[in-house]
Scaffold this motif. Structure first.
Motif, PDB file in Angstrom:
ATOM      1  N   TRP A  84      11.267   9.738 -12.571  1.00 16.44           N
ATOM      2  CA  TRP A  84      12.255   9.259 -11.415  1.00 16.44           C
ATOM      3  C   TRP A  84      11.810   9.000 -10.197  1.00 16.44           C
ATOM      4  N   LEU A  85      10.655   9.376  -9.202  1.00 22.51           N
ATOM      5  CA  LEU A  85      10.964   9.323  -8.172  1.00 22.51           C
ATOM      6  C   LEU A  85       9.753   8.126  -8.554  1.00 22.51           C
ATOM      7  N   ALA A  86       8.781   8.151  -9.126  1.00 21.27           N
ATOM      8  CA  ALA A  86       8.198   7.175  -9.838  1.00 21.27           C
ATOM      9  C   ALA A  86       8.578   5.353  -9.547  1.00 21.27           C
ATOM     10  N   TYR A  87       9.703   5.686 -10.751  1.00 22.80           N
ATOM     11  CA  TYR A  87      10.360   5.025 -11.025  1.00 22.80           C
ATOM     12  C   TYR A  87      11.261   3.952 -10.168  1.00 22.80           C
ATOM     13  N   ILE A  88      11.746   4.231  -9.123  1.00 21.81           N
ATOM     14  CA  ILE A  88      12.542   4.012  -8.086  1.00 21.81           C
ATOM     15  C   ILE A  88      11.151   3.494  -7.236  1.00 21.81           C
ATOM     16  N   LEU A  89      10.267   3.855  -6.883  1.00 24.48           N
ATOM     17  CA  LEU A  89       8.962   2.921  -6.077  1.00 24.48           C
ATOM     18  C   LEU A  89       8.847   2.273  -6.769  1.00 24.48           C
ATOM     19  N   THR A  90       8.016   2.190  -7.993  1.00 23.67           N
ATOM     20  CA  THR A  90       8.027   0.295  -8.260  1.00 23.67           C
ATOM     21  C   THR A  90       9.133  -0.383  -7.949  1.00 23.67           C
ATOM     22  N   ARG A  91       9.822   0.147  -7.541  1.00 21.31           N
ATOM     23  CA  ARG A  91      10.851  -1.568  -7.319  1.00 21.31           C
ATOM     24  C   ARG A  91      10.308  -2.242  -6.100  1.00 21.31           C
TER      25      ARG A  91
ATOM     26  N   LEU B  73       0.290  -1.323  -0.270  1.00 26.92           N
ATOM     27  CA  LEU B  73      -0.315   0.393   0.304  1.00 26.92           C
ATOM     28  C   LEU B  73       0.681   0.927  -0.131  1.00 26.92           C
ATOM     29  N   LEU B  74       1.689   1.072   0.617  1.00 24.44           N
ATOM     30  CA  LEU B  74       2.718   2.359   0.664  1.00 24.44           C
ATOM     31  C   LEU B  74       2.930   2.914  -0.619  1.00 24.44           C
ATOM     32  N   PRO B  75       4.091   1.622  -1.377  1.00 23.40           N
ATOM     33  CA  PRO B  75       4.675   2.245  -2.635  1.00 23.40           C
ATOM     34  C   PRO B  75       3.498   3.042  -3.763  1.00 23.40           C
ATOM     35  N   LEU B  76       2.422   2.193  -3.296  1.00 23.32           N
ATOM     36  CA  LEU B  76       1.071   2.582  -4.521  1.00 23.32           C
ATOM     37  C   LEU B  76       0.437   3.733  -3.975  1.00 23.32           C
ATOM     38  N   GLY B  77       0.567   4.048  -3.128  1.00 22.81           N
ATOM     39  CA  GLY B  77       0.271   4.983  -2.822  1.00 22.81           C
ATOM     40  C   GLY B  77       1.088   6.643  -2.924  1.00 22.81           C
ATOM     41  N   LEU B  78       2.012   6.421  -2.751  1.00 27.48           N
ATOM     42  CA  LEU B  78       3.381   6.925  -3.218  1.00 27.48           C
ATOM     43  C   LEU B  78       3.162   7.073  -4.454  1.00 27.48           C
ATOM     44  N   ILE B  79       3.173   6.306  -5.413  1.00 27.38           N
ATOM     45  CA  ILE B  79       2.659   6.794  -6.986  1.00 27.38           C
ATOM     46  C   ILE B  79       1.728   7.518  -6.967  1.00 27.38           C
ATOM     47  N   ALA B  80       0.469   6.959  -6.689  1.00 23.48           N
ATOM     48  CA  ALA B  80      -0.692   8.113  -7.027  1.00 23.48           C
ATOM     49  C   ALA B  80      -0.360   9.069  -6.718  1.00 23.48           C
ATOM     50  N   ALA B  81      -0.155   9.381  -5.442  1.00 27.04           N
ATOM     51  CA  ALA B  81       0.430  11.450  -5.167  1.00 27.04           C
ATOM     52  C   ALA B  81       1.336  11.238  -6.014  1.00 27.04           C
ATOM     53  N   ILE B  82       2.212  11.142  -6.410  1.00 25.88           N
ATOM     54  CA  ILE B  82       2.736  11.664  -7.152  1.00 25.88           C
ATOM     55  C   ILE B  82       2.909  11.684  -9.273  1.00 25.88           C
ATOM     56  N   THR B  83       1.776  11.189  -9.368  1.00 22.86           N
ATOM     57  CA  THR B  83       0.825  10.689 -10.778  1.00 22.86           C
ATOM     58  C   THR B  83      -0.241  11.881 -10.711  1.00 22.86           C
ATOM     59  N   LEU B  84      -0.895  12.637  -9.446  1.00 25.35           N
ATOM     60  CA  LEU B  84      -1.650  13.432  -9.303  1.00 25.35           C
ATOM     61  C   LEU B  84      -0.702  14.625  -8.877  1.00 25.35           C
ATOM     62  N   LEU B  85       0.372  15.015  -8.647  1.00 28.60           N
ATOM     63  CA  LEU B  85       1.108  15.956  -8.671  1.00 28.60           C
ATOM     64  C   LEU B  85       1.978  16.087 -10.251  1.00 28.60           C
ATOM     65  N   TRP B  86       1.916  15.433 -10.470  1.00 29.44           N
ATOM     66  CA  TRP B  86       2.488  15.722 -12.137  1.00 29.44           C
ATOM     67  C   TRP B  86       1.031  15.899 -12.979  1.00 29.44           C
ATOM     68  N   ARG B  87       0.412  15.303 -13.264  1.00 28.50           N
ATOM     69  CA  ARG B  87      -0.937  15.935 -13.460  1.00 28.50           C
ATOM     70  C   ARG B  87      -1.340  17.347 -13.666  1.00 28.50           C
ATOM     71  N   PHE B  88      -0.782  17.811 -11.844  1.00 33.05           N
ATOM     72  CA  PHE B  88      -0.978  18.789 -11.618  1.00 33.05           C
ATOM     73  C   PHE B  88      -0.213  19.959 -12.027  1.00 33.05           C
ATOM     74  N   GLY B  89       0.916  19.748 -12.758  1.00 31.46           N
ATOM     75  CA  GLY B  89       2.368  20.501 -13.649  1.00 31.46           C
ATOM     76  C   GLY B  89       3.700  20.453 -12.802  1.00 31.46           C
ATOM     77  N   ALA B  90       3.742  19.079 -11.888  1.00 32.13           N
ATOM     78  CA  ALA B  90       4.897  18.774 -11.980  1.00 32.13           C
ATOM     79  C   ALA B  90       6.194  18.254 -12.845  1.00 32.13           C
ATOM     80  N   ASN B  91       7.296  19.104 -12.456  1.00 36.09           N
ATOM     81  CA  ASN B  91       7.851  19.097 -13.149  1.00 36.09           C
ATOM     82  C   ASN B  91       8.640  17.078 -14.144  1.00 36.09           C
ATOM     83  N   PRO B  92       7.998  16.655 -15.033  1.00 35.08           N
ATOM     84  CA  PRO B  92       8.017  15.626 -15.600  1.00 35.08           C
ATOM     85  C   PRO B  92       9.167  14.798 -15.719  1.00 35.08           C
TER      86      PRO B  92
END
Length: 424
Positions: A202-209, A178-197
């Motif tokens: 790379w943050l999401a890439y690390i968390l997929t491991r 649940l923790l990495p899944l939740g963090l990836i979801a939060a990063i996705t929302l921030l990316w859609r908002f306008g975060a640096n792609p």
């Protein structure tokens, strides 16, 4: 056709089409599949076949060099060799971290720190040379080399931080997803908002491991969790590997046929993305900071709560008493022989004054015993419990899975002799 991904950056090697697939939903699906099968397949070779951690690392390092050589020779992205390289590099990076932890007894927080610094160094060198960290411009040999080095370090870092999280919290495999899944979801929302792609990627890439590895552990773990904890699905490492290899193969075939993740094809069928908004990027960067603070707070809270960690040392004795050979009567002879062979190797090395070899054999013995739990314990829980207690006594003398330093060789030999007598 000319696209933005075909930047003519000639410094660092001959020009190629972009060597990395477009980041679509398929990219993330197959990345998690590769991570899961990499974890479970490595465990199967290391533990089930009794190859051992170091030998498995040598094997996969050689395979990694071979498949990376093939990948680097290509002039464009081809799904099969690219994703094969990802699978192999995921195993290799994981094994390097496991060796630091299990063989060299390096604490996970140190491994996490070292790999974090190393990743920053790789990113810094990549940026200074190429002035971009974007995977949409991997069009030269130099950039592709930096890319695969980064991927290798991210897998090692993801392994270290994921295992460190489990060590701190005591979460079960199911809950740890649940923790990495939740963090990836939060990063996705921030990316859609306008975060640096690039940062978001790379943050999401690390968390997929850790996400993929935790999924693999959840599927393969036996249904013997502590009371109140979610249990594993007891599929075993081999079955889990087969399932995910099949899913990877099906996905790669689909991508090969449709070419939907080829950057040039994607650019031709999709409208260009809107130019980044610096204000939104700054707001999203603050969001990443808050997310990091919240994650640290969650881990501190979980660490402070009562939880099940590694087996306590005082529980390393058994209340069950069986005659020599009685504990293994219901176990398959081939499995018992494999365990006895590793225990005998450890004993011979200890007697010969080879502590490194004795420790390595004891580590392999532990790995094989853990891997066989799902098949042996249902056959005779009493016998398994009896041997497990003696196995833990052996591991304690080597300082494996215990906080104590290795004990004198005489104590190691005594416990190994007792174990061999119990398994005769």
């Amino acid at each position: 056709m000319t696209t933005t991904s075909e930047t003519r950056a000639r410094r660092g090697g001959r020009l190629m089409l972009n060597k990395v697939p477009e980041v679509t939903v398929w990219f993330w699906v197959i990345k998690i599949l590769c991570t899961t099968v990499g974890e479970s397949f490595a465990d199967w070779i290391n533990m089930k076949l009794g190859v051992g951690l170091v030998n498995t690392a040598w094997i996969f390092t050689a395979v990694f060099v071979a498949v990376l050589g093939v990948q680097l020779r290509l002039k464009r992205y081809v799904p099969f060799p690219y994703w094969l390289t990802v699978v192999v590099v995921s195993v290799t990076g994981t094994l390097y971290t496991d060796i630091l932890t299990d063989q060299l007894n390096v604490p996970l927080w140190i491994s996490s720190t070292v790999f974090s610094v190393l990743l920053a160094v790789v990113f810094g060198a990549w940026w200074l040379r190429e002035r971009t960290l974007s995977i949409h411009s991997v069009t030269t040999r130099s950039r592709e080399s930096f890319y695969w080095l980064t991927v290798l370090v991210t897998f090692a870092l993801g392994t270290a931080t994921g295992d460190w999280t489990l060590e701190l919290t005591g979460w079960s495999p199911g809950a740890s997803v649940l923790l990495p899944l939740g963090l990836i979801a939060a990063i996705t929302l921030l990316w859609r908002f306008g975060a640096n792609p690039v940062l978001s990627f790379w943050l999401a890439y690390i968390l997929t491991r850790p996400l993929g590895a935790n999924i693999g552990d959840w599927l393969a773990s036996p249904k013997t969790a502590q009371p109140g904890e979610p249990t594993g699905l007891a599929l075993g490492t081999f079955t889990t590997s087969l399932i995910f290899l099949g899913l990877i193969l099906a996905t790669v075939v689909y991508l090969t046929v449709t070419r939907s993740d080829v950057t040039e094809t994607y650019d031709a069928t999709h409208t260009p993305q809107i130019t980044a908004d610096p204000r939104k990027e700054r707001v999203a960067l603050a969001g990443f900071g808050l997310l990091a603070v919240a994650t640290v707070g969650l881990l501190v809270w979980a660490h402070g709560r009562p939880h099940v960690g590694p087996a306590p040392e005082e529980d390393a004795t058994s209340t069950v008493h069986l005659a020599p050979g009685q504990a293994v009567k219901k176990f398959p002879a081939t499995k018992v022989d494999a365990l006895r062979a590793l225990a005998s190797t450890s004993l011979k090395d200890a007697q010969a004054g080879n502590p490194t070899g004795a420790h390595a054999a004891a580590q392999s013995l532990r790995d094989l015993w853990d891997a066989d739990q799902a098949s042996l314990q249902p056959l005779d829980n009493t016998g398994w419990t009896f041997l497990d207690a003696q196995m833990d006594q052996v591991l304690k003398t080597f300082g494996i899975d215990h906080s104590n330093a290795p004990m004198p060789a005489a104590q190691q030999e005594a416990e190994l002799n007792t174990l061999l007598t119990d398994m005769r």
